[in-house]
Design a protein around this motif. Structure first.
Motif, PDB file in Angstrom:
ATOM      1  N   UNK A  65     -16.635   9.289 -21.095  1.00 17.49           N
ATOM      2  CA  UNK A  65     -17.178   9.545 -19.761  1.00 17.49           C
ATOM      3  C   UNK A  65     -16.678   8.503 -18.768  1.00 17.49           C
ATOM      4  N   UNK A  66     -16.670   7.242 -19.169  1.00 16.97           N
ATOM      5  CA  UNK A  66     -16.181   6.155 -18.304  1.00 16.97           C
ATOM      6  C   UNK A  66     -14.707   6.368 -17.955  1.00 16.97           C
ATOM      7  N   UNK A  67     -13.935   6.780 -18.961  1.00 14.61           N
ATOM      8  CA  UNK A  67     -12.508   6.987 -18.737  1.00 14.61           C
ATOM      9  C   UNK A  67     -12.213   8.182 -17.848  1.00 14.61           C
ATOM     10  N   UNK A  68     -12.979   9.245 -17.982  1.00 14.59           N
ATOM     11  CA  UNK A  68     -12.691  10.448 -17.187  1.00 14.59           C
ATOM     12  C   UNK A  68     -13.239  10.358 -15.767  1.00 14.59           C
ATOM     13  N   UNK A  69     -14.385   9.710 -15.581  1.00 12.95           N
ATOM     14  CA  UNK A  69     -14.974   9.645 -14.238  1.00 12.95           C
ATOM     15  C   UNK A  69     -14.512   8.435 -13.440  1.00 12.95           C
ATOM     16  N   UNK A  70     -14.150   7.364 -14.137  1.00 14.09           N
ATOM     17  CA  UNK A  70     -13.760   6.147 -13.426  1.00 14.09           C
ATOM     18  C   UNK A  70     -14.964   5.355 -12.938  1.00 14.09           C
ATOM     19  N   UNK A  71     -16.149   5.679 -13.447  1.00 10.04           N
ATOM     20  CA  UNK A  71     -17.365   4.977 -13.043  1.00 10.04           C
ATOM     21  C   UNK A  71     -18.016   4.333 -14.254  1.00 10.04           C
ATOM     22  N   UNK A  72     -18.436   3.091 -14.086  1.00 11.71           N
ATOM     23  CA  UNK A  72     -19.137   2.363 -15.141  1.00 11.71           C
ATOM     24  C   UNK A  72     -20.416   1.769 -14.555  1.00 11.71           C
ATOM     25  N   UNK A  73     -21.589   2.200 -15.041  1.00 10.08           N
ATOM     26  CA  UNK A  73     -22.838   1.666 -14.512  1.00 10.08           C
ATOM     27  C   UNK A  73     -22.976   0.155 -14.719  1.00 10.08           C
ATOM     28  N   UNK A  74     -22.421  -0.362 -15.812  1.00  9.43           N
ATOM     29  CA  UNK A  74     -22.483  -1.801 -16.057  1.00  9.43           C
ATOM     30  C   UNK A  74     -21.666  -2.556 -15.005  1.00  9.43           C
ATOM     31  N   UNK A  75     -20.482  -2.044 -14.679  1.00  7.60           N
ATOM     32  CA  UNK A  75     -19.684  -2.662 -13.615  1.00  7.60           C
ATOM     33  C   UNK A  75     -20.463  -2.685 -12.303  1.00  7.60           C
ATOM     34  N   UNK A  76     -21.138  -1.592 -12.000  1.00  8.31           N
ATOM     35  CA  UNK A  76     -21.905  -1.521 -10.760  1.00  8.31           C
ATOM     36  C   UNK A  76     -23.043  -2.540 -10.776  1.00  8.31           C
ATOM     37  N   UNK A  77     -23.708  -2.675 -11.916  1.00  8.60           N
ATOM     38  CA  UNK A  77     -24.833  -3.597 -12.025  1.00  8.60           C
ATOM     39  C   UNK A  77     -24.413  -5.048 -11.799  1.00  8.60           C
ATOM     40  N   UNK A  78     -23.215  -5.399 -12.256  1.00  7.91           N
ATOM     41  CA  UNK A  78     -22.766  -6.785 -12.097  1.00  7.91           C
ATOM     42  C   UNK A  78     -21.864  -6.977 -10.871  1.00  7.91           C
ATOM     43  N   UNK A  79     -21.638  -5.901 -10.117  1.00  3.23           N
ATOM     44  CA  UNK A  79     -20.842  -6.000  -8.898  1.00  3.23           C
ATOM     45  C   UNK A  79     -19.353  -6.094  -9.125  1.00  3.23           C
ATOM     46  N   UNK A  80     -18.869  -5.577 -10.233  1.00  2.00           N
ATOM     47  CA  UNK A  80     -17.438  -5.636 -10.575  1.00  2.00           C
ATOM     48  C   UNK A  80     -16.775  -4.316 -10.216  1.00  2.00           C
ATOM     49  N   UNK A  81     -15.586  -4.392  -9.623  1.00  2.00           N
ATOM     50  CA  UNK A  81     -14.824  -3.185  -9.295  1.00  2.00           C
ATOM     51  C   UNK A  81     -13.354  -3.442  -9.584  1.00  2.00           C
ATOM     52  N   UNK A  82     -12.897  -3.031 -10.764  1.00  2.00           N
ATOM     53  CA  UNK A  82     -11.503  -3.274 -11.152  1.00  2.00           C
ATOM     54  C   UNK A  82     -10.538  -2.324 -10.447  1.00  2.00           C
ATOM     55  N   UNK A  83     -11.045  -1.272  -9.840  1.00  2.00           N
ATOM     56  CA  UNK A  83     -10.198  -0.371  -9.069  1.00  2.00           C
ATOM     57  C   UNK A  83      -9.648  -1.101  -7.846  1.00  2.00           C
ATOM     58  N   UNK A  84     -10.487  -1.849  -7.174  1.00  2.00           N
ATOM     59  CA  UNK A  84     -10.069  -2.616  -6.007  1.00  2.00           C
ATOM     60  C   UNK A  84      -9.152  -3.755  -6.426  1.00  2.00           C
ATOM     61  N   UNK A  85      -9.497  -4.433  -7.501  1.00  2.00           N
ATOM     62  CA  UNK A  85      -8.669  -5.538  -8.010  1.00  2.00           C
ATOM     63  C   UNK A  85      -7.277  -5.053  -8.368  1.00  2.00           C
ATOM     64  N   UNK A  86      -7.218  -3.889  -9.021  1.00  2.00           N
ATOM     65  CA  UNK A  86      -5.938  -3.311  -9.417  1.00  2.00           C
ATOM     66  C   UNK A  86      -5.113  -2.909  -8.195  1.00  2.00           C
ATOM     67  N   UNK A  87      -5.768  -2.408  -7.167  1.00  2.00           N
ATOM     68  CA  UNK A  87      -5.061  -1.971  -5.956  1.00  2.00           C
ATOM     69  C   UNK A  87      -4.493  -3.161  -5.199  1.00  2.00           C
ATOM     70  N   UNK A  88      -5.146  -4.306  -5.261  1.00  2.00           N
ATOM     71  CA  UNK A  88      -4.666  -5.497  -4.558  1.00  2.00           C
ATOM     72  C   UNK A  88      -3.537  -6.202  -5.275  1.00  2.00           C
ATOM     73  N   UNK A  89      -3.396  -5.946  -6.579  1.00  2.00           N
ATOM     74  CA  UNK A  89      -2.360  -6.628  -7.374  1.00  2.00           C
ATOM     75  C   UNK A  89      -0.987  -6.062  -7.110  1.00  2.00           C
TER      76      UNK A  89
END
Length: 89
Positions: A65-89
């Motif tokens: 589910x995490x892989x297909x939707x691109x959403x992780x509730x744990x990431x949201x809870x801790x304020x992490x967004x690797x999509x943005x980090x990846x886009x800036x790299x």
């Protein structure tokens, strides 16, 4: 009067902002999650009569589910967004 091209650009920026609000897992993490989820689910289903097998299938399903939707509730809870980090790299 706003040109059609400006309207299209505005809509594209709005869509990108919405995507960043909904997705918080980068593409490489999504691929890894999906692969790991499939492997765990298949392994769990081969042991479906045991608690370990059921747990593996459940965790595998979460990873799929995490892989297909691109959403992780744990990431949201801790304020992490690797999509943005990846886009800036």
């Amino acid at each position: 009067m706003e040109s059609t091209m400006d309207k299209v650009k505005d809509k594209a920026h709005e869509a990108a902002d919405t995507l960043h609000e909904v997705q918080n897992v980068g593409n490489s993490e999504r691929i890894i999650s999906l692969a790991a989820g499939i492997i765990l689910t298949v392994a769990g289903l081969s042991k479906k009569e045991t608690m370990l097998g059921k747990g593996m299938s459940f965790i595998g399903g979460l990873l799929i589910t995490r892989g297909t939707t691109g959403f992780c509730p744990l990431n949201k809870a801790i304020g992490r967004n690797s999509l943005v980090t990846e886009a800036l790299a």
